[in-house]
Write a protein that holds these residues in place. Sequence first.
Motif, mmCIF file in Angstrom:
data_model
loop_
_atom_site.group_PDB
_atom_site.id
_atom_site.type_symbol
_atom_site.label_atom_id
_atom_site.label_comp_id
_atom_site.label_asym_id
_atom_site.label_seq_id
_atom_site.Cartn_x
_atom_site.Cartn_y
_atom_site.Cartn_z
ATOM 1 N N ALA A 71 0.844 -1.192 0.000
ATOM 2 C CA ALA A 71 0.000 0.000 0.000
ATOM 3 C C ALA A 71 0.880 1.243 0.000
ATOM 4 C CB ALA A 71 -0.894 -0.013 1.235
ATOM 5 N N GLN A 87 0.664 5.779 -0.420
ATOM 6 C CA GLN A 87 -0.213 6.950 -0.512
ATOM 7 C C GLN A 87 -0.269 7.345 -1.986
ATOM 8 O OE1 GLN A 87 1.834 9.511 2.282
ATOM 9 N NE2 GLN A 87 0.066 9.539 3.631
ATOM 10 N N TRP A 88 -1.322 7.142 -2.817
ATOM 11 C CA TRP A 88 -2.561 6.509 -2.486
ATOM 12 C C TRP A 88 -2.894 5.549 -3.596
ATOM 13 C CZ3 TRP A 88 -1.583 11.716 -1.524
ATOM 14 C CH2 TRP A 88 -1.585 12.074 -0.176
ATOM 15 N N TRP A 127 -2.080 1.038 -4.919
ATOM 16 C CA TRP A 127 -1.680 -0.303 -4.503
ATOM 17 C C TRP A 127 -0.686 -0.877 -5.509
ATOM 18 C CZ3 TRP A 127 -3.908 -1.778 0.080
ATOM 19 C CH2 TRP A 127 -5.055 -1.082 0.475
ATOM 20 N N SER A 154 3.118 -2.067 3.831
ATOM 21 C CA SER A 154 2.872 -0.654 3.567
ATOM 22 C C SER A 154 4.201 0.045 3.382
ATOM 23 C CB SER A 154 2.113 -0.022 4.731
ATOM 24 O OG SER A 154 2.133 1.380 4.562
ATOM 25 N N HIS A 208 -2.354 1.695 6.160
ATOM 26 C CA HIS A 208 -3.510 1.625 5.272
ATOM 27 C C HIS A 208 -4.298 0.390 5.698
ATOM 28 C CE1 HIS A 208 -1.622 4.405 2.275
ATOM 29 N NE2 HIS A 208 -0.503 3.842 2.688
ATOM 30 N N ASP A 266 -5.187 -4.589 8.064
ATOM 31 C CA ASP A 266 -4.355 -3.394 8.043
ATOM 32 C C ASP A 266 -3.007 -3.663 7.391
ATOM 33 O OD1 ASP A 266 -6.309 -1.985 9.222
ATOM 34 O OD2 ASP A 266 -5.268 -1.607 11.115
ATOM 35 N N CYS A 278 -9.318 1.278 0.465
ATOM 36 C CA CYS A 278 -8.482 1.411 1.646
ATOM 37 C C CYS A 278 -9.442 1.819 2.755
ATOM 38 C CB CYS A 278 -7.436 2.491 1.439
ATOM 39 S SG CYS A 278 -6.457 2.802 2.915
ATOM 40 N N CYS A 288 -5.663 7.474 5.678
ATOM 41 C CA CYS A 288 -4.211 7.450 5.450
ATOM 42 C C CYS A 288 -3.727 8.733 4.810
ATOM 43 C CB CYS A 288 -3.858 6.254 4.575
ATOM 44 S SG CYS A 288 -4.766 6.227 3.014
ATOM 45 N N HIS A 340 -7.149 9.439 0.796
ATOM 46 C CA HIS A 340 -7.613 8.131 1.297
ATOM 47 C C HIS A 340 -8.862 7.656 0.548
ATOM 48 C CE1 HIS A 340 -9.549 5.323 4.038
ATOM 49 N NE2 HIS A 340 -10.524 6.179 4.202
ATOM 50 N N MET A 387 -8.331 5.766 -3.017
ATOM 51 C CA MET A 387 -7.305 4.731 -2.988
ATOM 52 C C MET A 387 -8.027 3.402 -3.219
ATOM 53 S SD MET A 387 -4.412 4.064 -0.146
ATOM 54 C CE MET A 387 -3.474 2.546 -0.190
#
Length: 327
Positions: free
Chosen positions: A116, A118-119, A121, A154, A159, A171, A194, A198, A202, A205
């Motif tokens: 994960a 920001q923002w 995957w 992460s 996340h 998480d 998500c 985060c 967020h 995401m």
Amino acid sequence: MRLFHGSIFDTAGAQAAQVAHLGGLLIGVCVLVYLATLGFFFFAVWRARRRASGDGGADPSLSQPPPSDSRKAVWIATTLMASFGVLTLFVAASFMTDRRLVSASATPTVRIEVTAHQWWWEIRYLDPLPSRGFVTANELHLPLQETAAITLRSADVIHSFWIPSLAPKRDAIPAHDQSLHLTATRAGRWPGRCSEFCGYQHARMGLVAVVEPREQFDAWRSAQASSAKPAGTDLEKRGEQVFASRACVLCHVVRGSAATGYSATAPDLTHVASRARLAAETVPNETSSLRRWVRDPHSLKPGVRMPPNALPDEELDALVAWLGSLR
Ligand code: CUA
């Protein structure tokens, strides 16, 4: 079913089904308790009104004096025991579900690392043969009726990985890898989110799990593992040049082009045109949104890590044509 598509009520995975059973039990028992409580309440009101009007009616019990202290004590003890019993049932059912979720399910046939950021995957498919491993973003493909072993990590803040139709939330914690199994039981596209705040984006995401039969999954997998197809037209060739000479190349990788290497800061774009949406499910993957995204990503996703790119129209046209050819 459209209303509930992709929710916890639309299960498409063995792990989500376990949680749905538990949820059904909790909701069912709570509804029963609520109805019983309402029933007792209205009965008490009705009886008190009958007493206040001094009319016992045909029922001799209503003209009797209020219950004695010992009768009250029996009632209180009974309801306390019932409450305790319901709570014990809930704790036991939750514990059993939790045990079932962590106990080894079927042997995994696919191994995937999900990181994960920001923002968005980062999704890495592992293979015993390293050349068959590859990285993609925001689109998690899974073979139907098989178990995938996911290692969740992460890269920055906490996340939470959640595809409601497939499995409960987990998480993603920096420096603390998690492992989970996903056994998808229905083909389709299952939206994910998500679910832990985060930062600024967020809410944008998103990810999607694409569950497909083995043959389709294998075809997708071998296409993704291959390098990008060489630029065909002059415009696409120019686009590849722009990509390699502008800021794009500093963060993004396109395997098989001049932009090779490793990047842990931005999505791998080798097959970006094969993905249905851009910017972690923010906008559809179309030429117009791609143009807007490259030139000013903050107009679509304020705060995103990607900087704006003030490219001349000629360069932007070429760049978007090349990216659009990366199927
Ligand atoms: Cu990542 Cu919220």
